[in-house]
Design an enzyme around this catalytic site. Sequence first.
Site, PDB file in Angstrom:
ATOM      1  N   LYS A 267      11.146  -3.258   6.895  1.00 52.95           N
ATOM      2  CA  LYS A 267      11.252  -2.427   5.920  1.00 52.95           C
ATOM      3  C   LYS A 267      11.652  -1.015   6.530  1.00 52.95           C
ATOM      4  CE  LYS A 267       8.315   0.236   2.731  1.00 52.95           C
ATOM      5  NZ  LYS A 267       7.014   0.143   1.811  1.00 52.95           N
TER       6      LYS A 267
ATOM      7  N   GLU B 264       6.303  -6.470  -5.238  1.00 51.56           N
ATOM      8  CA  GLU B 264       5.479  -6.143  -4.214  1.00 51.56           C
ATOM      9  C   GLU B 264       4.265  -5.425  -4.783  1.00 51.56           C
ATOM     10  OE1 GLU B 264       7.600  -4.067  -1.040  1.00 51.56           O
ATOM     11  OE2 GLU B 264       5.685  -3.064  -0.687  1.00 51.56           O
TER      12      GLU B 264
ATOM     13  N   ARG C 236      -3.207  -0.069  -2.688  1.00 52.18           N
ATOM     14  CA  ARG C 236      -3.376   1.566  -2.871  1.00 52.18           C
ATOM     15  C   ARG C 236      -4.321   1.822  -3.803  1.00 52.18           C
ATOM     16  NH1 ARG C 236       3.128   3.941  -2.420  1.00 52.18           N
ATOM     17  NH2 ARG C 236       3.599   2.556  -1.076  1.00 52.18           N
TER      18      ARG C 236
HETATM   19  C1  3PG Z   1       6.789   2.336  -0.733  1.00 50.99           C
HETATM   20  O1  3PG Z   1       5.618   2.410  -0.204  1.00 50.99           O
HETATM   21  O2  3PG Z   1       7.476   1.425  -0.412  1.00 50.99           O
HETATM   22  C2  3PG Z   1       7.262   3.591  -1.537  1.00 50.99           C
HETATM   23  O3  3PG Z   1       6.279   4.423  -1.925  1.00 50.99           O
HETATM   24  C3  3PG Z   1       8.373   3.338  -2.707  1.00 50.99           C
HETATM   25  O4  3PG Z   1       8.831   4.634  -2.297  1.00 50.99           O
HETATM   26  P1  3PG Z   1       9.659   5.033  -3.746  1.00 50.99           P
HETATM   27  O5  3PG Z   1       8.649   5.498  -4.733  1.00 50.99           O
HETATM   28  O6  3PG Z   1      10.536   6.247  -3.390  1.00 50.99           O
HETATM   29  O7  3PG Z   1      10.504   4.110  -4.319  1.00 50.99           O
END
Ligand code: 3PG
Length: 203
Positions: free
Chosen positions: A128, A40, A44
């Site tokens: 999600k 994914e 950003r």
């Molecule tokens: C996301 O947007 O899915 C998160 O930033 C992922 O979270 P993590 O860095 O704690 O895995």
Amino acid sequence: MDVLEQIKDIKLVPVVTFKNIEEVAPTLDALLAGDVNCAEICFRTECAKDAIKLAINNYPNMLIGAGTVINKTQAIEAIELGVKFIVSPGFSEDVYLACFANNIPYLPGIVTPTEIMNAIDHGISVVKFFPAGVYGGLKAINALGAAFPQVKFMPTGGVDNNNLADFVANSKVWACGGSWLVKGNSEEIKNICLQARKIVKGE
Ligand code: 3PG
């Protein structure tokens, strides 16, 4: 196989934020070496669109999705590039409409019953759960899942190889997402992913 079924099968959705497109090939190669055929790619950073394009062109057998998609422009860009799925931190009606019109699975972020009801109203059955660690983790998934048996969850945010086994053992969990799968250099990514795959297979 249907895209959501493929995600369920892999059980792991690496959340990748590329700082530059030079990182794309080594990261995706490391994921593949780690038996994780999915990524994914997050909207950003400036290079997100180029990174998605490169990934889709050069890794046609990988399940490439777009993440952190928060508006219509990003959704259309991602769909035109050929992403297989779209993830948002929350729910966007515009992103939903773009996905629906193009038959692309949309996994919106939720944390509350009201947000789940909204997702159900839109015909969405996999959401999600983000940020999972902050909003109650498995305890919350069990409570929400009891009220909404038709919904499955992709916990993301705070998942890693230490808690992955508990998440994937839960029947309400469709797959787990997170950036822990792409931390470190290529060798480290490969090893984290191989370990994660062993955990999801219960080995
Ligand atoms: C996301 O947007 O899915 C998160 O930033 C992922 O979270 P993590 O860095 O704690 O895995």
